[in-house]
Structure formats: C-alpha cells, structure tokens
Design a protein around this motif. Structure first.
Motif, PDB file in Angstrom:
ATOM      1  N   ASP A 135       0.712  -1.074   0.060  1.00  0.00           N
ATOM      2  CA  ASP A 135      -0.135  -0.030   0.136  1.00  0.00           C
ATOM      3  C   ASP A 135       0.809   1.144   0.106  1.00  0.00           C
ATOM      4  OD1 ASP A 135      -2.510   1.519   0.795  1.00  0.00           O
ATOM      5  OD2 ASP A 135      -1.249   2.080   2.465  1.00  0.00           O
ATOM      6  N   ALA A 136       0.685   2.221  -0.736  1.00  0.00           N
ATOM      7  CA  ALA A 136       1.569   3.444  -0.959  1.00  0.00           C
ATOM      8  C   ALA A 136       1.670   3.916   0.233  1.00  0.00           C
ATOM      9  CB  ALA A 136       0.963   4.255  -1.989  1.00  0.00           C
ATOM     10  N   GLU A 137       0.619   4.442   1.145  1.00  0.00           N
ATOM     11  CA  GLU A 137       0.969   4.856   2.504  1.00  0.00           C
ATOM     12  C   GLU A 137       1.820   4.235   3.412  1.00  0.00           C
ATOM     13  OE1 GLU A 137       0.924   7.737   5.257  1.00  0.00           O
ATOM     14  OE2 GLU A 137       0.548   7.954   3.257  1.00  0.00           O
ATOM     15  N   ALA A 138       1.626   2.806   3.405  1.00  0.00           N
ATOM     16  CA  ALA A 138       2.388   1.827   4.219  1.00  0.00           C
ATOM     17  C   ALA A 138       3.859   2.032   3.894  1.00  0.00           C
ATOM     18  CB  ALA A 138       1.891   0.565   4.284  1.00  0.00           C
ATOM     19  N   LEU A 139       4.079   2.001   2.698  1.00  0.00           N
ATOM     20  CA  LEU A 139       5.527   1.947   1.956  1.00  0.00           C
ATOM     21  C   LEU A 139       6.028   3.272   2.222  1.00  0.00           C
ATOM     22  CD1 LEU A 139       4.624  -0.083  -1.153  1.00  0.00           C
ATOM     23  CD2 LEU A 139       6.243  -0.774   0.544  1.00  0.00           C
ATOM     24  N   ARG A 140       5.358   4.338   2.238  1.00  0.00           N
ATOM     25  CA  ARG A 140       5.833   5.492   2.425  1.00  0.00           C
ATOM     26  C   ARG A 140       6.202   5.901   3.856  1.00  0.00           C
ATOM     27  NH1 ARG A 140       4.956  10.153   4.811  1.00  0.00           N
ATOM     28  NH2 ARG A 140       2.758   9.436   5.989  1.00  0.00           N
ATOM     29  N   ARG A 141       5.495   5.412   4.836  1.00  0.00           N
ATOM     30  CA  ARG A 141       5.669   5.587   6.242  1.00  0.00           C
ATOM     31  C   ARG A 141       7.085   4.713   6.623  1.00  0.00           C
ATOM     32  NH1 ARG A 141       0.053   4.798   7.000  1.00  0.00           N
ATOM     33  NH2 ARG A 141       0.619   2.710   7.741  1.00  0.00           N
ATOM     34  N   ALA A 142       7.037   3.470   6.018  1.00  0.00           N
ATOM     35  CA  ALA A 142       8.152   2.517   6.171  1.00  0.00           C
ATOM     36  C   ALA A 142       9.590   3.150   5.740  1.00  0.00           C
ATOM     37  CB  ALA A 142       7.847   1.190   5.604  1.00  0.00           C
ATOM     38  N   THR A 143       9.257   3.688   4.465  1.00  0.00           N
ATOM     39  CA  THR A 143      10.508   4.303   3.852  1.00  0.00           C
ATOM     40  C   THR A 143      11.213   5.460   4.671  1.00  0.00           C
ATOM     41  OG1 THR A 143       9.878   3.853   1.657  1.00  0.00           O
ATOM     42  CG2 THR A 143      11.464   5.646   1.906  1.00  0.00           C
ATOM     43  N   LEU A 144      10.230   6.274   5.196  1.00  0.00           N
ATOM     44  CA  LEU A 144      10.727   7.378   5.972  1.00  0.00           C
ATOM     45  C   LEU A 144      11.243   6.786   7.480  1.00  0.00           C
ATOM     46  CD1 LEU A 144       7.803  10.118   6.007  1.00  0.00           C
ATOM     47  CD2 LEU A 144      10.282  10.371   5.211  1.00  0.00           C
ATOM     48  N   HIS A 145      10.562   5.886   8.044  1.00  0.00           N
ATOM     49  CA  HIS A 145      11.086   5.019   9.241  1.00  0.00           C
ATOM     50  C   HIS A 145      12.333   4.725   9.016  1.00  0.00           C
ATOM     51  CE1 HIS A 145      10.969   3.207  13.089  1.00  0.00           C
ATOM     52  NE2 HIS A 145      11.378   2.164  12.673  1.00  0.00           N
TER      53      HIS A 145
END
Length: 188
Positions: A135-145
């Motif tokens: 999911d784009a939002e989950a991947l975005r959050r994981a990438t930032l983390h």
C-alpha cells in the motif's frame, strides 16, 4: 560487496549527494509494484532521490512529473549491485506473490536496507529492513522510518552477517539440499 568508492562514484556522477537514495531495480511493471514506487516517490520527493535501474520505459500514465525519478536504464549485473550498494534503501513493493525476491536478497548482501511488501517470499527474504502491506501509504511511512532510523536497523547486524544468513537459507548448497530432500520424499 561492491566497494564504497565505486558506490560513491555512481552517486557523484549522477549528482545524487544531497539526499538519501531510494532504489527500484527491475522492470517498471504493475506486478513489481512500480505504481506504488511512483506514489511513494511523489510523496517523498523532498526527502529523498528516487532511482530506477533496469529495463523498460518509466514514462507511462502512472508517472507524475513531480515524482522526479531518475531512470538509469538497463545495466550489467555488477552495476546493478553497485547501485544497490550506493542506495540508502532498496524498495521491493511487489503487490503479487514474489516467490524468491532476488533484488531484496542482493540488496542486503550489499549492506543496503530493504522496504518490501508482505507478499510471497519477500517477508522471508528481508532480514534487514521493513516489510509492510503493498500500500503506498504503508510503504511511504516505512521508507521514512527506515531512512530516519538507519542505525537502529544495523546494530550488530553487519552486511557480512546478513550475507551469511542469506547464503545459509538461499545459497546453492541450501537450495540443492532442500530440493534433494523433496526428491527423496517423492521417490520414497
């Protein structure tokens, strides 16, 4: 692994020295999660540089102008490994079951963290990084983390230890032994 000097030369030659680099290796297709990578690149364009290495045309309807993805194109395997070493993170966002995600394995042998989707063998292959829903939002959050907490992921986990773990589970000897065991069970 590829030397730090070779990896740094790649970054410098493409003027990728100001921000972390997030890499997508492979054909930019739906099955490999290219639209998800584009969404994350668009959302995080001010936080990281996004790079594509591999065959295929990235200028399809899913690519927005403001995603700012640098496409290197197809390269020899050794150069792809060098890009993996140079990147801060390799994303494997496949929404489909990828039985043996070679990119995730190879990136980790280069000492690079992976953010991948929880599909197929990706979850098992990612030993150093984060696995989330495709999911784009989950991947975005994981990438930032991952980018914000890189040191937390490494700790005492060196690239050499990750490489040894991967070879233990996915190397030719381990794979051959498992295959022979299946043959023995079938023939018994």
């Amino acid at each position: 692994p590829v030397s730090d000097e070779v990896a740094q030369q790649l970054l410098t030659s493409h003027r990728l020295t100001d921000k972390p680099v997030v890499l997508f290796v492979g054909k930019p297709s739906l099955g490999k999660g290219w639209p998800l990578f584009v969404e994350v690149a668009t959302a995080l364009r001010d936080h990281a540089d996004f790079v594509h290495v591999g065959p295929g045309n990235i200028s399809h309807p899913g690519l927005r102008d403001n995603a700012r993805i640098l496409s290197i194109g197809p390269v020899p395997h050794e150069t792809a490994l060098a890009w993996m070493r140079a990147a801060d993170l390799v994303m494997v966002p496949s929404p489909l079951c990828d039985a043996l995600p070679r990119v995730a394995l190879e990136a980790q042998t280069q000492g690079t963290l992976v953010v991948g989707s929880d599909r197929g063998g990706i979850h098992e292959a990612v030993k150093n990084g984060v696995v989330v829903e495709p999911d784009a939002e989950a991947l975005r959050r994981a990438t930032l983390h991952v980018l914000d907490h890189k040191a937390m992921f490494f700790g005492d986990v060196t690239p050499e230890r990750v490489r040894a773990t991967i070879m233990t589970h996915f190397g030719p000897e381990a794979t051959t032994a498992r295959l022979l065991k299946v043959y023995e069970e079938v023939l018994a």
